[in-house]
Design an enzyme around this catalytic site. Structure first.
Site, PDB file in Angstrom:
ATOM      1  N   SER A 474       1.024 -13.526  -4.427  1.00 15.55           N
ATOM      2  CA  SER A 474       1.735 -12.333  -4.892  1.00 15.55           C
ATOM      3  C   SER A 474       2.488 -12.604  -6.193  1.00 15.55           C
ATOM      4  O   SER A 474       2.510 -11.784  -7.106  1.00 15.55           O
ATOM      5  CB  SER A 474       2.699 -11.840  -3.822  1.00 15.55           C
ATOM      6  N   ASN A 601      -5.048  -9.145   1.889  1.00  9.69           N
ATOM      7  CA  ASN A 601      -4.239 -10.017   2.735  1.00  9.69           C
ATOM      8  C   ASN A 601      -3.144 -10.818   2.042  1.00  9.69           C
ATOM      9  O   ASN A 601      -2.290 -11.368   2.710  1.00  9.69           O
ATOM     10  CB  ASN A 601      -5.148 -11.006   3.466  1.00  9.69           C
ATOM     11  N   TYR A 602      -3.207 -10.919   0.735  1.00 10.88           N
ATOM     12  CA  TYR A 602      -2.262 -11.804   0.065  1.00 10.88           C
ATOM     13  C   TYR A 602      -1.358 -11.136  -0.952  1.00 10.88           C
ATOM     14  O   TYR A 602      -0.330 -11.686  -1.315  1.00 10.88           O
ATOM     15  CB  TYR A 602      -3.018 -12.943  -0.623  1.00 10.88           C
ATOM     16  N   LEU A 603      -1.785  -9.992  -1.458  1.00 12.55           N
ATOM     17  CA  LEU A 603      -1.005  -9.380  -2.523  1.00 12.55           C
ATOM     18  C   LEU A 603      -0.117  -8.281  -1.970  1.00 12.55           C
ATOM     19  O   LEU A 603      -0.614  -7.306  -1.408  1.00 12.55           O
ATOM     20  CB  LEU A 603      -1.954  -8.820  -3.578  1.00 12.55           C
TER      21      LEU A 603
END
Length: 644
Positions: A474, A601-603
């Site tokens: 992120s 899933n990550y940002l």
DNA sequence: ACTAAGACTTGGAACAATCTTA
DNA sequence: TAAGATTGTTCCAAGTCTTAGT
């Protein structure tokens, strides 16, 4: 590795592309299809609706269609959207108060092959018992797949196949190589062609039947709200397809029956009905968990679950919390970094190992690396489970000092290769860790994920190894966006910048994909288009030149406007060329990188939402419909000022 | 303390739907 | 308008991390 720091300027794009327009109109139809929920719910949610819900951003969607329709649509949305993120949340482990659903949908029963589709053993036709035949079709369907060339796959398949054969069959069929599945394979190919060639009406019929099933089984009522279920179909039987060199590939994944299934629902809710003549394994009422049904899978003995869709409250709340933990890490990451730098010098080996591992997890976004049972899965590793053979140390490489080269198979047997210069202390520690070890020995022999996570927990509440991956992903997006976005760029260029920022994250997380089969060809097509455009530009340039000459000779109004026109045309063409070139670059840079996983899933979606709001990019350009549903909480709450 | 089971997230490929092009 | 390309969706395997059991 990193994308260009200078954003490519691309021409203004006035027209919205056709594709997205069409999509939009489809979406509004979809809204209408959404199930209408109970009235009591309606009033509750209406009051939560904010006044100026959407100031800008929708400007480009222009059209303002017919006012009547808009009003109706908005009303529907108000009624449907459960703004759970505006409610207070408790953290007491209770996941729901009431839960009602219809249970899972089972795989369709086996349909025996028609008589003209034959199986041959050693050249002779052979009629197989139904169950034997079913398993044979699993293999036949995969005949064109790479799997069937692998020894492990074939051995495992044959062993399991024999288990379902009749005694007589077992005696005859003793060698897989003598089995001929050709006709079975052909048959299913033909079936799939048939399906593709069906008439519009037939296709529509099937679609409607599917929708009816989804309507009945695809939703549940949880705490008074109707929500989508993620996977309401039981996995059908088939051959297990592991990734990489999986020792169990080819094994028979057996058919799941009601008797295998545990149903979880509210105490006072209606209990879903098992199929006729069947009973559930168990019905329980556990509101400490989020699953609706579960069963045990026979290959690895793992529990499989039926859970809610990503757009649901239960998933969304968890997702939101995940990013909040990552943001909390941002506040203390400096301290933690200082801390592990200190630990590089510790007298204790285990502390040094912990520190170096954490350094990698932080710097390279490696996964934690739990131990795995040997022989049960493919041989893959993460940080804590790295072995000596997975790294190479160079005092100097490519004129850089203290380089560590990684080469190992990570999750899903995706290869990770990277050569990075590290701090001297890290390098010296690695030399120490590898001393007197075999290549197959653990690099961090005094460390595992439990130890590491325990330590992380002491540093910050809720901190685990994977938080670093979320955090750095992120953070990278935020930084890259800040760096790459030029407010004066047209939307198309801004999107390219966004994609590049996204790409930087995917590279960091090593999210790879197989280069699409059509890649070379489609690249070729783009190139020819570019060449063609260049030719027309040459022509246009000549035209401008000619017009200039004409104008010089006689400065008439007519010649002047002609020159202007020719210039305009040339300008337009050049813009188009740039756009094409940018698209080609974008595609080429993206050929073996998968953006989906990081985006999903990550940002932290609020970064993207804020960016869209700040730079007037319609959210549809960044998130498709499903993604917008999943990130509704973020779209609703993040303002242009949000910073991760 | 250690292991196994359980619950939940993350992951790329396969498949399906839709769009574009010849 | 069918074939090919692209995009979106589903599938289910493979991770992470927690909890329960001994």
């Amino acid at each position: 590795m990193k994308p260009d720091s200078s954003p490519i300027k691309s021409p203004k794009v006035k027209k919205e592309d056709k594709a997205s327009k069409k999509r939009k109109s489809l979406e509004s139809e979809d809204e209408d299809f959404k199930p209408v929920s109970k009235a009591k719910k309606a009033k509750k949610e209406v009051k939560k609706e904010k006044k100026g819900s959407d100031k800008k951003g929708s400007a480009s969607s222009g059209t303002e269609s017919s006012p009547k329709k808009r009003v109706k649509k908005e009303k529907e949305e108000e009624r449907e959207v459960w703004k759970w993120w505006e409610e207070e949340k408790k953290d007491d482990g209770v996941k729901w108060k009431t839960l009602e659903h219809k249970g899972p949908v089972f795989a369709p029963p086996y349909e025996p092959l028609p008589d003209n589709v034959k199986f041959y053993y050693d050249g002779k036709q052979m009629k197989l018992a139904e169950e034997t035949e079913e398993v044979a079709t699993f293999y036949g369907k995969m005949l064109d797949h790479d799997y069937t060339t692998k020894d492990a796959f074939n051995t495992n398949f044959f062993r399991d196949w024999k288990k379902v054969m009749t005694k007589a069959e077992k005696e005859v069929i003793t060698d897989l190589k003598k089995c001929n599945f050709k006709e079975i394979c052909e048959y299913f190919k033909m079936k799939s062609e048939e399906r593709k060639a069906m008439s519009k009406d037939q296709k529509k019929e099937i679609k409607e039947a599917n929708e009816a099933i989804t309507k009945e089984y695809g939703f549940c009522i949880i705490d008074g709200h109707k929500e989508k279920i993620g996977n309401f179909r039981i996995e059908p039987p088939g051959l297990f397809r592991g990734r990489g060199e999986h020792p169990k590939q080819g094994m028979l994944k057996r058919r799941v029956q009601a008797e295998d299934i545990i149903i979880n629902c509210g105490k006072d809710s209606e209990i879903p009905e098992a199929p006729k003549g069947h009973k559930w394994k168990e019905v329980r009422h556990d509101n400490q968990v989020t699953w609706l049904a579960s069963w045990n899978e026979n290959i690895q003995g793992q529990t499989k679950y039926i859970m809610l869709n990503a757009a649901s409250k239960l998933k969304g709340e968890k997702d939101w919390a995940k990013y909040e933990v990552a943001r909390k890490l941002h506040k203390c990451v400096d301290k933690i970094r200082a801390n592990y730098h200190e630990d590089f010098k510790s007298k204790e080996m285990r502390i040094r190992q912990r520190a170096v591992a954490l350094y990698f997890i932080d710097k390279l976004a490696l996964r934690a690396g739990n131990e795995k049972e040997e022989g049960e899965t493919a041989d893959t590793v993460g940080c804590c489970s790295l072995r000596v053979e997975h790294t190479k140390l160079y005092e100097e490489k490519d004129s850089k000092p203290y380089v560590v080269e990684f080469d190992f198979l990570g999750k899903d047997s995706i290869r990770y290769t990277n050569a990075i210069p590290v701090e001297k202390r890290v390098f010296k520690n690695l030399e120490l860790f590898t001393q007197n070890k075999q290549p197959s020995d653990d690099l961090f022999d005094r460390l595992n994920t439990t130890i590491l996570n325990k330590h992380l927990h002491d540093l910050m509440e809720g901190l685990t190894a994977k938080v670093f991956r979320t955090y750095n992903a992120s953070r990278t997006l935020q930084e890259q966006l800040n760096l790459l976005t030029d407010p004066d760029d047209p939307v198309a260029s801004k999107i390219l910048s966004y994609n590049r920022a996204n790409r930087a994250v995917a590279v960091l997380c090593n999210h790879q994909r197989a280069v699409p089969k059509t890649f070379a060809k489609s690249m070729q097509n783009m190139m020819t288009k570019i060449e063609d455009k260049k030719k027309t530009i040459q022509e246009a340039k000549r035209n401008v030149k000619d017009a200039k000459v004409d104008y010089k000779q006689s400065k008439s109004e007519k010649n002047r406007s002609n020159l202007d026109r020719k210039k305009k045309i040339l300008e337009r063409l050049e813009e188009q060329l740039q756009k094409l070139e940018v698209a080609a670059t974008d595609r080429d840079e993206n050929k073996d990188i998968a953006l989906g996983t990081s985006k999903l899933n990550y940002l932290d979606p609020r970064i993207s939402v804020a960016w869209c709001k700040k730079f007037d990019v319609p959210i549809e350009k960044i998130y498709n419909k499903t993604q917008r549903e999943k990130f509704r909480w973020a779209i609703d709450m993040a303002t242009a000022e949000f910073q991760f």
